[in-house]
Design a protein around this motif. Structure first.
Motif, PDB file in Angstrom:
ATOM      1  N   ASP A 172       0.822  -1.221   0.000  1.00  0.00           N
ATOM      2  CA  ASP A 172       0.000   0.000   0.000  1.00  0.00           C
ATOM      3  C   ASP A 172       0.849   1.262   0.000  1.00  0.00           C
ATOM      4  N   SER A 173       2.034   1.179   0.599  1.00  0.00           N
ATOM      5  CA  SER A 173       2.896   2.361   0.676  1.00  0.00           C
ATOM      6  C   SER A 173       3.889   2.418  -0.479  1.00  0.00           C
ATOM      7  N   GLY A 174       3.604   1.662  -1.544  1.00  0.00           N
ATOM      8  CA  GLY A 174       4.428   1.744  -2.748  1.00  0.00           C
ATOM      9  C   GLY A 174       5.728   0.999  -2.688  1.00  0.00           C
ATOM     10  N   ARG A 175       5.814  -0.049  -1.836  1.00  0.00           N
ATOM     11  CA  ARG A 175       7.050  -0.818  -1.716  1.00  0.00           C
ATOM     12  C   ARG A 175       6.785  -2.312  -1.917  1.00  0.00           C
ATOM     13  N   PRO A 176       6.179  -2.691  -3.039  1.00  0.00           N
ATOM     14  CA  PRO A 176       5.883  -4.122  -3.236  1.00  0.00           C
ATOM     15  C   PRO A 176       7.139  -4.978  -3.269  1.00  0.00           C
ATOM     16  N   ASP A 177       8.266  -4.418  -3.743  1.00  0.00           N
ATOM     17  CA  ASP A 177       9.508  -5.187  -3.764  1.00  0.00           C
ATOM     18  C   ASP A 177       9.921  -5.579  -2.351  1.00  0.00           C
ATOM     19  N   ARG A 178       9.684  -4.673  -1.379  1.00  0.00           N
ATOM     20  CA  ARG A 178      10.007  -4.983   0.014  1.00  0.00           C
ATOM     21  C   ARG A 178       9.078  -6.081   0.549  1.00  0.00           C
ATOM     22  N   ALA A 179       7.813  -6.056   0.105  1.00  0.00           N
ATOM     23  CA  ALA A 179       6.862  -7.082   0.542  1.00  0.00           C
ATOM     24  C   ALA A 179       7.303  -8.463   0.067  1.00  0.00           C
ATOM     25  N   LEU A 203       0.468 -13.241  -2.358  1.00  0.00           N
ATOM     26  CA  LEU A 203       1.062 -11.994  -2.844  1.00  0.00           C
ATOM     27  C   LEU A 203       1.208 -12.017  -4.369  1.00  0.00           C
ATOM     28  N   TYR A 204       1.673 -13.140  -4.898  1.00  0.00           N
ATOM     29  CA  TYR A 204       1.816 -13.246  -6.356  1.00  0.00           C
ATOM     30  C   TYR A 204       0.454 -13.208  -7.050  1.00  0.00           C
ATOM     31  N   GLU A 205      -0.543 -13.849  -6.462  1.00  0.00           N
ATOM     32  CA  GLU A 205      -1.880 -13.823  -7.070  1.00  0.00           C
ATOM     33  C   GLU A 205      -2.424 -12.398  -7.112  1.00  0.00           C
ATOM     34  N   GLU A 206      -2.236 -11.664  -6.033  1.00  0.00           N
ATOM     35  CA  GLU A 206      -2.731 -10.291  -5.976  1.00  0.00           C
ATOM     36  C   GLU A 206      -2.002  -9.388  -6.969  1.00  0.00           C
ATOM     37  N   HIS A 207      -0.812  -9.797  -7.380  1.00  0.00           N
ATOM     38  CA  HIS A 207      -0.058  -9.008  -8.357  1.00  0.00           C
ATOM     39  C   HIS A 207      -0.182  -9.580  -9.767  1.00  0.00           C
ATOM     40  N   GLY A 208      -1.221 -10.390  -9.988  1.00  0.00           N
ATOM     41  CA  GLY A 208      -1.527 -10.861 -11.321  1.00  0.00           C
ATOM     42  C   GLY A 208      -0.623 -11.937 -11.859  1.00  0.00           C
ATOM     43  N   GLU A 209      -0.048 -12.758 -10.969  1.00  0.00           N
ATOM     44  CA  GLU A 209       0.815 -13.853 -11.407  1.00  0.00           C
ATOM     45  C   GLU A 209       0.291 -15.177 -10.830  1.00  0.00           C
ATOM     46  N   PRO A 210      -0.883 -15.628 -11.297  1.00  0.00           N
ATOM     47  CA  PRO A 210      -1.478 -16.846 -10.731  1.00  0.00           C
ATOM     48  C   PRO A 210      -0.654 -18.098 -10.960  1.00  0.00           C
TER      49      PRO A 210
END
Length: 306
Positions: A172-179, A203-210
């Motif tokens: 949410d704070s713009g740091r998906p790489d850290r997640a 996390l991968y599913e939410e980022h469109g990588e099922p």
């Protein structure tokens, strides 16, 4: 924003409280079994030594009694802290569910004060601060919640809900790489655990990588074939991916290994099993009807078999 799980810490039941006391006693015991050999297996004493023995035994007895008393006081104090923190966490959870986030935060702060070692208190306070920070669009509250999530993980490096909450905050704070780094480090530190892989898949599913998510979930059920969360996540992903046959089998496996451990997800899994069964049966009926399948006409025969 994807909602993260909220954890409620209920007061300990009497059996749990007893086991905690036993654990605390084991950790705090400073008198080892070998220290009691002279009492449990006394060596023969001559009459001339009886007066000396009479002086030594009360002293040793008092040492044991004082040690036991001190241990009992520490255990009672620890038990009282656990009960207080549990009650305050429960009150805070009730307030949270009513939308009274500020009041809930006060209870969670009291829980942490009662038991500073309890990771659930930090998680509850972090999750509430996170929710309030999102509502108010307050970056200071978001920073506070991030610090609290990390304090939770300091006390419990494998806290599932805390990893999830912190990952959501980082995204949410713009740091998906850290997640992703957070989750991958957790998985690397626990190579035999399925839980980090379940959260990585989400996390991968939410980022469109099922497809990547599917690989992590397949790995998770290989790591622990009796983890109902892994089977449930795999079933849901396969259902949304258009594989009802595998999804049905995975839902059934989740119910078989999970039982009551699925909690509110249990009725959902049961409903999906029923719905997918109806769907597959209807599809089979449609195929049979479309093919014009008929029962073959019996041919007259004679037999001495019966």
């Amino acid at each position: 924003m994807p909602a993260h799980a909220y954890r409620q810490t209920a007061p300990l039941s009497p059996p749990d409280r007893q086991s905690e006391q036993e654990t605390a006693r084991a950790r705090l015991t400073v008198v080892h079994p070998e220290d009691f050999v002279a009492v449990t297996q006394p060596s023969p004493v001559s009459p001339s030594d009886r007066s000396a023995l009479g002086l030594q035994r009360p002293l040793f007895t008092w040492m044991v009694l004082i040690t036991s008393l001190l241990i009992g006081m520490v255990v009672a104090t620890l038990s009282g802290c656990h009960w207080a923190a549990g009650s305050q966490n429960t009150q805070g959870a009730a307030l949270y569910n009513q939308g009274q986030y500020t009041a809930a935060m006060e209870q969670f702060q009291k829980a942490i004060a009662s038991n500073p070692q309890d990771p659930d208190g930090y998680y509850n306070l972090a999750a509430t601060t996170h929710r309030l920070g999102n509502q108010r669009q307050d970056p200071n509250l978001i920073r506070q919640s991030e610090a609290l999530y990390n304090q939770c993980l300091d006390h419990d490096p494998n806290h599932i809900d805390c990893h999830r909450g912190l990952a959501v905050l980082l995204v949410d704070s713009g740091r998906p790489d850290r997640a992703f780094t957070l989750m991958k480090n957790w998985a690397a530190q626990n190579p035999t655990s399925s839980e980090p892989r379940i959260e990585l898949a989400r996390l991968y599913e939410e980022h469109g990588e099922p497809e990547t998510a599917l690989k992590y979930l397949e790995d998770a059920v290989q790591q622990d074939a009796n983890n109902p969360r892994a089977w449930l996540a795999l079933a849901r992903l396969r259902e949304t991916g258009g594989d009802p046959v595998q999804a049905l089998q995975n839902y059934q496996r989740a119910l078989a290994v999970g039982g009551g451990a699925l909690g509110p997800n249990g009725p959902m899994a049961t409903e999906r099993v029923a719905a997918l069964s109806r769907q597959l049966n209807a599809a089979n009926d449609a195929r049979l009807n479309a093919g014009g399948t008929q029962i073959a006409t019996p041919i007259p025969f004679g037999s001495t078999r019966y």
